[in-house]
Enzyme design. Structure first.
Site, PDB file in Angstrom:
ATOM      1  N   GLU A 226       3.908   8.085  -0.576  1.00  0.00           N
ATOM      2  CA  GLU A 226       4.580   9.246  -1.172  1.00  0.00           C
ATOM      3  C   GLU A 226       5.026  10.226  -0.085  1.00  0.00           C
ATOM      4  O   GLU A 226       6.048  10.886  -0.209  1.00  0.00           O
ATOM      5  CB  GLU A 226       3.677   9.930  -2.198  1.00  0.00           C
ATOM      6  CG  GLU A 226       3.269   9.041  -3.388  1.00  0.00           C
ATOM      7  CD  GLU A 226       4.437   8.347  -4.085  1.00  0.00           C
ATOM      8  OE1 GLU A 226       5.547   8.907  -4.123  1.00  0.00           O
ATOM      9  OE2 GLU A 226       4.235   7.217  -4.596  1.00  0.00           O
ATOM     10  N   GLU A 255      13.095   4.383  -0.913  1.00  0.00           N
ATOM     11  CA  GLU A 255      11.935   3.490  -0.809  1.00  0.00           C
ATOM     12  C   GLU A 255      11.779   2.952   0.612  1.00  0.00           C
ATOM     13  O   GLU A 255      10.668   2.640   1.043  1.00  0.00           O
ATOM     14  CB  GLU A 255      12.070   2.345  -1.826  1.00  0.00           C
ATOM     15  CG  GLU A 255      10.811   1.527  -2.042  1.00  0.00           C
ATOM     16  CD  GLU A 255       9.673   2.272  -2.738  1.00  0.00           C
ATOM     17  OE1 GLU A 255       9.854   3.454  -3.127  1.00  0.00           O
ATOM     18  OE2 GLU A 255       8.583   1.687  -2.885  1.00  0.00           O
TER      19      GLU A 255
HETATM   20 ZN    ZN Z   1       8.113   4.714  -3.648  1.00  0.00          ZN
END
Ligand code: ZN
Length: 461
Positions: A226, A255
């Site tokens: 995160e 991501e």
């Molecule tokens: Zn992620």
């Protein structure tokens, strides 16, 4: 939940009405005509035009209905999952698919419905591009996994499941995050059921994590993950803040940042050369008998498993490919929602050699379809692929990065990412950003090479 559903449907309707109004359209056209700004203004016009054109293709009724259906479907999914009752969710999945087909029709597409949905999460990406990417991934991962599987129990991760006090886990994780460069003056970390990162501007970035007394990696690597998302948001250029450019450009690029910090940094030898003694001092009773090498191997254990979010680096993308194939078949009507669990379990057997004991550990495990997100899953794999491509580009510019990480210094790496990815926000479309940052288009080869090198070494292949 009913009241909240109505509130959300109403707000989404009003927001959509304002954004798609003639007034917004006229303002946008005027701005385009005057168009005398710098490159940030040019990019702003491009992005707002894209958002406006997409939004005006959907009727207000469709937007409102989508919010209402997905809001309820999410609630029904949670109940179905808790009782592992797929039949309870199936009619809602039908409704979600139906509304997604109507949304895709409204957006329009060249080759298939899926492209119209995918474009929402990853601008410019299509099935025609994804299919060969996933074929290449499969042909790199499946043989590697076949070689590792018989040796799977050569690596034990028992040491990671000992009792680790939550207070100390929290202290350790927060210290590591601060070292990496997460600015706690402009962000914070709290606890939630499912970890996530959200932001209200570059100066207010919120991370969440979850602590498990008997699962050290969950919070440790979850926090690093995160944080990767959070660093992206914290490092967007200040002049873009509060504009439509002030956010991550796509889910895949986002991501790539979380996976880079979680895996390339957090699961590396260099990182633990610096931090293993600290961890051992934090948890002397748990780790006293554990050599650094055993710890490194434990956190890089490969094992076919049922749950995507707990999957290791090697098997993770197979979970994504499985979902990609099934959601495409569902969307195109090649697979009925009734037959979907059986299709899921057959693919689990084919790719992983295991079959889920129930649907909660199978088709019901992820929230995405219930919230209407069809075309979202592939962005996880795109992020994995891109994480290594960016990492290698950073190392080419700064070969000293691994040595610095071994000393707990991250500013060169973070600086490269800020310069080449973060600061731009949504200024460049994803594929252009990748080309600028790495000198070539998205490429599976670096990622496949990385997986092979790393895990052949861990398993002595
Ligand atoms: Zn992620």
């Amino acid at each position: 939940i009913e009241a909240r559903t109505e509130q959300r449907a109403t707000i989404s309707k009003i927001a959509h009405q304002i954004f798609t109004s003639d007034e917004t359209g006229n303002l946008l056209e005027r701005a385009e005509r005057e168009n005398a700004g710098d490159e940030n203004v040019q990019a702003l016009l491009r992005v707002v035009r894209r958002d406006f054109d997409r939004a005006t293709k959907l009727s207000t009724e469709l937007v409102e209905e989508r919010t209402r259906v997905t809001s309820q479907a999410q609630d029904e999914w949670a109940k179905a999952r808790a009782q592992s009752e797929y039949s309870h969710f199936a009619p809602w999945l039908d409704r979600v698919l139906d509304i997604n087909r109507r949304v895709a029709q409204a957006y329009g597409y060249k080759n298939c419905l899926y492209d119209a949905l995918l474009d929402e999460y990853e601008e410019g990406m299509t099935r025609a591009q994804l299919d060969p990417i996933f074929d290449e991934l499969k042909s790199a991962i499946v043989p590697l996994l076949k070689e590792i599987s018989p040796r799977s129990n050569q690596v034990s991760d028992e040491i990671l499941r000992r009792e680790y006090s939550i207070d100390k886990q929290k202290q350790f994780a927060e210290r590591v995050l601060a070292d990496c460069g997460f600015d706690f003056a402009r962000g914070r970390q709290d606890v939630s059921v499912h970890p996530f990162c959200t932001h209200f501007g570059r100066d207010d970035v919120r991370l969440t994590t979850r602590y498990d007394l008997h699962d050290l990696p969950s919070a440790l690597f979850g926090s690093l993950h995160e944080m990767g998302h959070g660093l992206y948001e914290q490092n967007i250029a200040p002049e873009l803040d509060g504009t439509p450019l002030g956010g991550g450009v796509s889910l895949g690029v986002h991501e790539s940042q979380s996976r880079l910090w979680e895996n390339l940094v957090g699961r590396s030898r260099e990182f633990w050369n610096r931090y293993y003694d600290d961890l051992k001092n934090t948890f002397p009773n748990q780790l006293n008998d554990v050599a650094p090498e055993a710890f490194y191997r434990a956190m890089n254990k490969v094992e076919p498993s049922l749950i995507r979010v707990e999957a290791d680096e090697v098997t993770y993308n197979l979970h994504i490919i499985l979902r990609y194939e099934i959601e495409n078949d569902l969307l195109e009507g090649k697979l009925s929602t009734e037959d979907a669990p059986a299709a899921w379990n057959a693919k689990m057997q084919e790719y992983f050699g295991i079959t889920p004991p129930d649907d909660a550990h199978g088709i019901l495990q992820d929230v995405h379809w219930s919230i209407g997100a069809i075309g979202y899953f592939p962005t996880y794999s795109l992020g994995n692929i891109l994480s290594v491509q960016l990492w290698e580009a950073a190392l080419q510019a700064h070969p000293e990065i691994p040595d610095q990480i071994a000393r707990g210094e991250f500013s060169t790496l973070l600086g490269w990412l800020r310069e080449n990815v973060h600061q731009h926000g949504r200024k460049f479309p994803p594929q252009q950003l990748i080309q600028r940052a790495t000198g070539r288009p998205l490429d599976v080869a670096p990622y496949a090479g990385y997986l092979n090198r790393k895990f052949r070494e861990v398993y002595g292949l």
